[in-house]
Design a protein around this motif. Structure first.
Motif, PDB file in Angstrom:
ATOM      1  N   GLU A   1       2.114  -4.793   6.603  1.00  0.00           N
ATOM      2  CA  GLU A   1       3.127  -5.853   6.601  1.00  0.00           C
ATOM      3  C   GLU A   1       2.741  -7.097   5.816  1.00  0.00           C
ATOM      4  OE1 GLU A   1       4.260  -6.561  10.677  1.00  0.00           O
ATOM      5  OE2 GLU A   1       5.037  -4.509  10.903  1.00  0.00           O
ATOM      6  N   LYS A   2       1.455  -7.313   5.573  1.00  0.00           N
ATOM      7  CA  LYS A   2       1.024  -8.552   4.910  1.00  0.00           C
ATOM      8  C   LYS A   2       0.473  -8.352   3.507  1.00  0.00           C
ATOM      9  CE  LYS A   2       1.832 -10.983   8.630  1.00  0.00           C
ATOM     10  NZ  LYS A   2       2.936 -11.914   8.728  1.00  0.00           N
ATOM     11  N   LEU A   3       0.001  -7.153   3.197  1.00  0.00           N
ATOM     12  CA  LEU A   3      -0.586  -6.920   1.875  1.00  0.00           C
ATOM     13  C   LEU A   3       0.383  -6.174   0.968  1.00  0.00           C
ATOM     14  CD1 LEU A   3      -4.254  -5.879   2.710  1.00  0.00           C
ATOM     15  CD2 LEU A   3      -3.391  -8.128   2.114  1.00  0.00           C
ATOM     16  N   SER A   4       0.192  -6.355  -0.312  1.00  0.00           N
ATOM     17  CA  SER A   4       1.007  -5.671  -1.312  1.00  0.00           C
ATOM     18  C   SER A   4       0.101  -4.938  -2.288  1.00  0.00           C
ATOM     19  CB  SER A   4       1.847  -6.690  -2.100  1.00  0.00           C
ATOM     20  OG  SER A   4       2.698  -7.389  -1.236  1.00  0.00           O
ATOM     21  N   VAL A   5       0.653  -3.976  -2.995  1.00  0.00           N
ATOM     22  CA  VAL A   5      -0.105  -3.270  -4.023  1.00  0.00           C
ATOM     23  C   VAL A   5      -0.642  -4.306  -5.003  1.00  0.00           C
ATOM     24  CG1 VAL A   5       0.061  -1.639  -5.928  1.00  0.00           C
ATOM     25  CG2 VAL A   5       1.233  -1.155  -3.769  1.00  0.00           C
ATOM     26  N   GLY A   6      -1.920  -4.226  -5.298  1.00  0.00           N
ATOM     27  CA  GLY A   6      -2.554  -5.168  -6.217  1.00  0.00           C
ATOM     28  C   GLY A   6      -3.326  -6.265  -5.518  1.00  0.00           C
ATOM     29  N   ASP A   7      -3.065  -6.497  -4.224  1.00  0.00           N
ATOM     30  CA  ASP A   7      -3.839  -7.488  -3.478  1.00  0.00           C
ATOM     31  C   ASP A   7      -5.291  -7.038  -3.412  1.00  0.00           C
ATOM     32  OD1 ASP A   7      -1.577  -8.960  -3.053  1.00  0.00           O
ATOM     33  OD2 ASP A   7      -1.410  -8.535  -0.911  1.00  0.00           O
ATOM     34  N   LYS A   8      -6.206  -7.995  -3.363  1.00  0.00           N
ATOM     35  CA  LYS A   8      -7.622  -7.664  -3.287  1.00  0.00           C
ATOM     36  C   LYS A   8      -8.109  -7.864  -1.862  1.00  0.00           C
ATOM     37  CE  LYS A   8      -8.590  -8.579  -8.062  1.00  0.00           C
ATOM     38  NZ  LYS A   8      -9.525  -9.049  -9.034  1.00  0.00           N
ATOM     39  N   VAL A   9      -8.908  -6.918  -1.415  1.00  0.00           N
ATOM     40  CA  VAL A   9      -9.527  -6.991  -0.093  1.00  0.00           C
ATOM     41  C   VAL A   9     -11.000  -6.655  -0.233  1.00  0.00           C
ATOM     42  CG1 VAL A   9      -7.424  -6.397   1.165  1.00  0.00           C
ATOM     43  CG2 VAL A   9      -8.955  -4.585   0.449  1.00  0.00           C
ATOM     44  N   GLN A  10     -11.796  -7.104   0.708  1.00  0.00           N
ATOM     45  CA  GLN A  10     -13.218  -6.786   0.709  1.00  0.00           C
ATOM     46  C   GLN A  10     -13.449  -5.726   1.776  1.00  0.00           C
ATOM     47  OE1 GLN A  10     -15.781 -10.154   1.166  1.00  0.00           O
ATOM     48  NE2 GLN A  10     -17.631  -8.930   1.141  1.00  0.00           N
TER      49      GLN A  10
END
Length: 85
Positions: free
Chosen positions: A18-27
């Motif tokens: 619900e909060k992230l989108s394709v292309g967002d960066k996560v660790q």
């Protein structure tokens, strides 16, 4: 590539969907488990259940025409993470 199945009531899976989108960066931390593929020209059968399909998708791509059968089971058809692939 990262696959996350949304679990009803799941804090992390719900947040990711619900909060992230394709292309967002996560660790992320290093992966757990052993999902390695030995180099082979032999015929292969891939079997998975639930979210365990994730490594099988990449194995299938790597093995190509050597995959003679792929079997996946899930509790319900709508819970299959790659049902549109």
């Amino acid at each position: 590539q990262c696959t996350v199945k949304k679990i009803p009531g799941g804090k992390v899976s719900t947040y990711l969907h619900e909060k992230l989108s394709v292309g967002d960066k996560v660790q992320l931390t290093a992966p757990f488990g052993i999902f390695t593929l030995e180099s082979t020209n032999e015929s292969s059968v891939l079997m998975s259940a639930g979210i365990g399909v994730t490594p099988m998708v990449n194995f299938s791509k790597a093995l190509g025409k050597n995959v003679k059968l792929a079997v996946h089971v899930d509790q319900y058809p709508e819970s299959f993470a790659y049902r549109s692939v």
